[in-house]
Design a protein around this motif. Structure first.
Motif, mmCIF file in Angstrom:
data_model
loop_
_atom_site.group_PDB
_atom_site.id
_atom_site.type_symbol
_atom_site.label_atom_id
_atom_site.label_comp_id
_atom_site.label_asym_id
_atom_site.label_seq_id
_atom_site.Cartn_x
_atom_site.Cartn_y
_atom_site.Cartn_z
ATOM 1 N N GLY A 30 4.157 6.900 13.439
ATOM 2 C CA GLY A 30 3.061 6.926 13.659
ATOM 3 C C GLY A 30 2.770 8.006 14.874
ATOM 4 O O GLY A 30 3.418 8.445 15.342
ATOM 5 N N THR A 114 -1.213 9.664 6.085
ATOM 6 C CA THR A 114 -1.462 8.314 6.421
ATOM 7 C C THR A 114 -0.883 7.787 7.677
ATOM 8 O O THR A 114 -1.538 7.187 8.433
ATOM 9 C CB THR A 114 -1.308 7.496 5.154
ATOM 10 N N SER A 115 0.341 7.978 7.676
ATOM 11 C CA SER A 115 1.083 7.460 8.714
ATOM 12 C C SER A 115 0.573 7.968 10.240
ATOM 13 O O SER A 115 0.225 7.033 11.230
ATOM 14 C CB SER A 115 2.562 7.466 8.815
ATOM 15 N N VAL A 118 -3.507 6.727 10.731
ATOM 16 C CA VAL A 118 -3.749 5.357 10.966
ATOM 17 C C VAL A 118 -3.679 5.149 12.375
ATOM 18 O O VAL A 118 -2.610 5.308 12.906
ATOM 19 C CB VAL A 118 -2.904 4.563 10.154
ATOM 20 N N LEU A 172 1.956 3.086 0.214
ATOM 21 C CA LEU A 172 2.259 2.027 1.192
ATOM 22 C C LEU A 172 2.788 0.671 0.960
ATOM 23 O O LEU A 172 3.879 -0.059 1.497
ATOM 24 C CB LEU A 172 0.610 1.674 1.851
ATOM 25 N N GLN A 175 6.484 0.880 0.408
ATOM 26 C CA GLN A 175 7.096 1.091 1.506
ATOM 27 C C GLN A 175 7.337 -0.184 2.173
ATOM 28 O O GLN A 175 8.169 -0.751 2.648
ATOM 29 C CB GLN A 175 6.349 2.069 2.346
ATOM 30 N N VAL A 176 6.040 -1.129 2.355
ATOM 31 C CA VAL A 176 6.122 -2.259 3.061
ATOM 32 C C VAL A 176 6.997 -3.368 2.168
ATOM 33 O O VAL A 176 7.837 -4.075 2.717
ATOM 34 C CB VAL A 176 4.596 -3.006 3.185
ATOM 35 N N THR B 114 -2.715 -3.423 7.383
ATOM 36 C CA THR B 114 -2.113 -2.103 7.079
ATOM 37 C C THR B 114 -2.146 -1.293 8.507
ATOM 38 O O THR B 114 -1.144 -0.710 8.746
ATOM 39 C CB THR B 114 -3.087 -1.273 6.199
ATOM 40 N N VAL B 117 0.924 -2.577 10.762
ATOM 41 C CA VAL B 117 2.197 -2.367 10.304
ATOM 42 C C VAL B 117 2.569 -0.827 10.177
ATOM 43 O O VAL B 117 3.717 -0.451 10.322
ATOM 44 C CB VAL B 117 2.523 -3.124 8.975
ATOM 45 N N VAL B 118 1.681 0.108 9.928
ATOM 46 C CA VAL B 118 1.940 1.630 9.725
ATOM 47 C C VAL B 118 2.232 1.962 11.067
ATOM 48 O O VAL B 118 1.775 1.889 12.144
ATOM 49 C CB VAL B 118 0.637 2.249 9.183
ATOM 50 N N GLN B 128 6.904 -6.021 9.975
ATOM 51 C CA GLN B 128 7.014 -5.362 8.532
ATOM 52 C C GLN B 128 7.087 -6.636 7.642
ATOM 53 O O GLN B 128 6.583 -6.653 6.469
ATOM 54 C CB GLN B 128 8.261 -4.481 8.441
#
Lengths: 203, 203
Positions: A30, A114-115, A118, A172, A175-176, B114, B117-118, B128
């Motif tokens: 992130g 996205t990472s 966010v 997403l 990944q989670v 979201t 956690v990202v 996670q």
DNA sequence: GTCTATATCTAGATAGAC
DNA sequence: GTCTATCTAGATATAGAC
């Protein structure tokens, strides 16, 4: 375009090494979780070089990282859409490829845009705008393919919104959950949705 | 259940005020972008109280924040699914509600799970895992509704993956684009996808 | 363009009085 | 359970020699 981007970090110029390292790190940690010192260290550049190329500091670096992620996914999208006349089939192949990439990185490498974006909406408008432009470009690529496959312009642009949103959400979720299932299901369901407009794909 | 959760911050106990403040801040700023001192300040608690209730520090707080987001969205999901016999129509209404919430917060309040956690996958396995449990619970709620509406179990669970993934992705896309369009399109397309299994909804 | 040194600030976490 | 003071480490960013 004057500058051609080498595809390996070793032969790339300093500026490019910095951007690519920033993009990769922000993809995993992130924007807020990534430090400029870590970027400079892993890019093999000094802190002075980072601020030489990015006088705007971390925000400018984050914006450049998002733009790079934009270009990379645009290219991947085009690659899969060009390889297959049926957009539905192309999307199934794309989701399989995304799932493979996730698994091979031990579920660490999700969508870099996205990472990075966010958690930055508040204080980094440049990054948010670059992410908005990325999503819009990806939508345009998908819509173009749908139009080429015979869809009406309005339907194509409408569908493109959901294609991109579903790809993002499924990546997403995969990944989670550390599982290919969400992406695999997304591919099949997007194909089914596209087929429901009268296409030929059966799933 | 012994402890009932009051719904306003003023009358809530200290521990709950802390969790709710953490969840709200991480929803907007992400996990790494949110400081414990900021949480304690905005929750009206001292730093000592935060570490009294969460000796595991920031990670334990983050996990609790994700669990709260899990509960809240589970409740919202049930609310909309219970209010309407047709799951497709319920999802259209839900996406409209999510879009309204985003707009009313000036596009700041996306999915709290979201956002939190990202960017934490690497160093915070508890967070996670809590997010994975949240997604799984939401999927189960959606699948249950689809089964109740006559879907075969396998189809229902399969579809639930894409429903949750698309909701997540569309909320993210709407937030980034600052537009209701992605969520609105997602609602319509999910309804169409569900209808393609032989239901009665036309879109 | 590259490097080192450093200024300034804030982070997460702890100690111990009350 | 609540509070204040504080420790250590790391952050972003800058200055100026080379």
């Amino acid at each position: 375009m004057k500058t051609k981007a080498p595809h390996d970090l070793e032969t790339a110029g300093t500026r490019e090494r910095i951007v690519r390292t920033a993009s990769r790190l922000m993809q995993r940690q992130g924007y807020e979780g990534t430090g400029i010192k870590q970027i400079s260290r892993e890019a093999g550049a000094t802190l002075g070089s980072v601020y030489h190329f990015f006088p705007g500091g971390k925000q400018e670096l984050g914006t450049a990282a998002v733009r790079l992620g934009d270009e990379e996914f645009t290219e991947l999208l085009r690659e899969f859409l060009d390889a297959e006349p049926d957009p539905a089939k192309a999307l199934v192949a794309l989701t399989a490829s995304l799932a493979q990439g996730l698994r091979e990185s031990d579920w660490l490498d999700g969508c870099p845009v996205t990472s990075t974006v966010v958690g930055t909406a508040a204080g980094a408008p440049g990054i948010q705008q670059a992410a908005a432009e990325a999503f819009a470009r990806w939508r345009a690529v998908v819509a173009g393919k749908l139009v080429a496959a015979g869809f009406a312009e309005a339907d194509a642009e409408d569908l493109a919104h959901t294609v991109i949103a579903t790809l993002e959400g499924a990546e997403l979720a995969s990944q989670v959950a550390r599982s290919e299932t969400p992406l695999e299901a997304a591919g099949r369901h997007l194909a089914r949705l596209i087929a429901s407009y009268g296409g030929s794909v059966r799933t």
